[in-house]
Design a protein around this motif. Structure first.
Motif, PDB file in Angstrom:
ATOM      1  N   THR A 186       0.856  -1.662   0.030  1.00 15.92           N
ATOM      2  CA  THR A 186      -0.169  -0.062   0.085  1.00 15.92           C
ATOM      3  C   THR A 186       1.318   1.523   0.424  1.00 15.92           C
ATOM      4  OG1 THR A 186      -0.226  -0.249   1.831  1.00 15.92           O
ATOM      5  CG2 THR A 186      -1.774  -1.188   1.081  1.00 15.92           C
ATOM      6  N   ARG A 236     -19.195  -0.646   1.196  1.00 17.13           N
ATOM      7  CA  ARG A 236     -19.484   1.301   0.513  1.00 17.13           C
ATOM      8  C   ARG A 236     -20.128   1.939   1.302  1.00 17.13           C
ATOM      9  NH1 ARG A 236     -20.117   4.900  -1.576  1.00 17.13           N
ATOM     10  NH2 ARG A 236     -21.036   5.094  -4.028  1.00 17.13           N
ATOM     11  N   VAL A 254     -16.988  -6.551  -4.953  1.00 20.75           N
ATOM     12  CA  VAL A 254     -15.652  -6.713  -5.156  1.00 20.75           C
ATOM     13  C   VAL A 254     -15.151  -7.519  -6.341  1.00 20.75           C
ATOM     14  CG1 VAL A 254     -13.668  -6.493  -4.612  1.00 20.75           C
ATOM     15  CG2 VAL A 254     -15.456  -5.310  -2.817  1.00 20.75           C
ATOM     16  N   LEU A 267     -10.638  -6.095   0.676  1.00 19.96           N
ATOM     17  CA  LEU A 267      -9.970  -5.248   0.233  1.00 19.96           C
ATOM     18  C   LEU A 267     -10.411  -3.988   1.018  1.00 19.96           C
ATOM     19  CD1 LEU A 267     -11.404  -3.240  -3.295  1.00 19.96           C
ATOM     20  CD2 LEU A 267      -8.924  -4.923  -2.378  1.00 19.96           C
ATOM     21  N   ASN A 327      -7.823   0.443  -0.707  1.00 20.81           N
ATOM     22  CA  ASN A 327      -8.461  -0.032  -1.647  1.00 20.81           C
ATOM     23  C   ASN A 327      -7.576  -1.402  -2.212  1.00 20.81           C
ATOM     24  OD1 ASN A 327     -10.689  -0.980  -3.573  1.00 20.81           O
ATOM     25  ND2 ASN A 327      -9.943   0.627  -5.171  1.00 20.81           N
ATOM     26  N   ARG A 328      -6.611  -2.084  -1.231  1.00 18.27           N
ATOM     27  CA  ARG A 328      -5.977  -2.896  -1.292  1.00 18.27           C
ATOM     28  C   ARG A 328      -5.884  -4.311  -0.831  1.00 18.27           C
ATOM     29  NH1 ARG A 328      -3.533  -1.511  -6.205  1.00 18.27           N
ATOM     30  NH2 ARG A 328      -2.885   0.856  -5.959  1.00 18.27           N
TER      31      ARG A 328
END
Length: 353
Positions: free
Chosen positions: A60, A190, A247, A257, A261-262
């Motif tokens: 990241t 979300r 995802v 994730l 977002n990794r």
């Protein structure tokens, strides 16, 4: 090479301090204190697997935007000695806000479900409706589930067979749904309806059903299933409701994730409060309790219940075994953030003249 790199990094940091905002405490945060420690003050530091922590950091660090972090990330990619890398470029900072340290665990659940409703799969996993994005807070959990506000709008991502597991999927924020054909559908956080998270475990203790040391995720699940009517009301005690997104870019053999977002890494990713800990930063934890844990992790995730300078949630992996291990964790200790040297010293208060 390392010495030359550090001199360049130091010059870059000096300029970055003028504009980056750093982690300087707000004027009103008089109850937050910062202490710089040495690495020999970290219990168990010398025996940890620094290479594993460096691999998680590399996952990241390229997404960190400030100049000093970018330079550190570039050096991390040059295959340095892992322990020397952290000791050369960082200083451990103990950040305290007056609250006791608390470590908990989280995991990626696996649920059984389908893309279409049936007698077995009848509990929908919802996408976020536009009005929930526009209004904060929006409807409560009870309002969402006991009315028709979500029905007939195509917001169903999938359907699962267990409302209790779905509730805990919302607490974890991400998970995998095992489909009848053997494939998996991964869902991630979300957004939420804006209401505060309220612990149903704490509520069971308040009611006198259990003592604090007896409460775990499995204990709660079993109680709700044994008491379906009261259990439904207990779930409504938590007004927070989480919505998901599909995802599909993450392979099934990688972690879910996180907030960056990794994919997060088992027992090397920790969820933190980004008000105090910058996402992507290395974090040294010293967890006490029955099974002590002294380990270098990376702050790659957040959580609605993770609030405070000394609050952290350790990622245990995917599936039931990981869930059982994560559910048992609720221990004190202390947590230090490894900050680039210039940032670390910038956090200290100005000396009185």
């Amino acid at each position: 090479m390392a010495a030359r790199f550090y001199r360049r990094l130091k010059r870059a940091c000096a300029g970055a301090l003028l504009w980056a905002g750093l982690m300087a405490p707000p004027a009103s945060a008089t109850d937050v204190s910062y202490s710089i420690l040495s690495f020999d003050q970290l219990e168990g530091w010398e025996t940890d697997d620094h290479a594993a922590a460096l691999r998680a950091f590399l996952n990241t660090c390229g997404d960190m935007k400030d100049v000093d972090w970018r330079n550190i990330c570039a050096y991390a990619k040059s295959d340095p000695d892992p322990r020397q890398f952290f000791e050369l470029l960082f200083r451990p900072v103990l950040i305290e806000d007056g609250n006791e340290a608390m470590f908990t665990g989280y995991f990626e659940p696996e649920l059984d479900g389908d893309l279409y409703p049936s007698d077995r799969y009848r509990y929908p996993v919802y996408a976020m409706p536009p009005e929930a994005k526009a209004n904060n807070p929006w409807l409560t959990r009870r309002d969402i589930l006991d009315t028709d506000v979500m029905k007939g709008r195509g917001l169903e991502i999938a359907y699962v067979d267990d409302p209790v597991e779905l509730f805990f999927l919302q607490i974890q924020g991400s998970g995998r749904i095992r489909l009848p054909d053997g494939n998996y559908l991964r869902v991630g956080y979300r957004g939420a309806n804006g209401h505060p998270y309220r612990s149903i475990g704490v509520e069971l203790v308040r009611r006198g059903v259990y003592d604090p040391h007896q409460v775990s995720a499995e204990v709660i699940k079993n109680w709700v299933r044994r008491n379906p009517d009261d259990g439904r009301e207990l779930l409504y005690h938590n007004p927070s409701y989480v919505f998901f997104r599909e995802v599909n870019q993450v392979p099934a053999d990688q972690g879910p994730l996180g907030a960056m977002n990794r994919s997060v890494t088992t027992l090397r990713t920790v969820a933190v409060d980004p008000k105090f800990v910058p996402l992507g930063a290395p974090v040294w934890i010293e967890k006490e309790g029955k099974e002590p844990m002294h380990r270098l992790m990376i702050a790659q995730d957040t959580g609605s219940a993770i609030k405070g300078a000394q609050r952290a949630d350790v990622f245990f992996g995917t599936g039931d075994k990981a869930g059982r291990a994560a559910g048992k964790l609720r221990d004190p200790g202390r947590m230090m953030v490894l900050m680039p040297i210039q940032r670390a010293y910038a956090l200290l208060p100005e000396p009185l003249l």
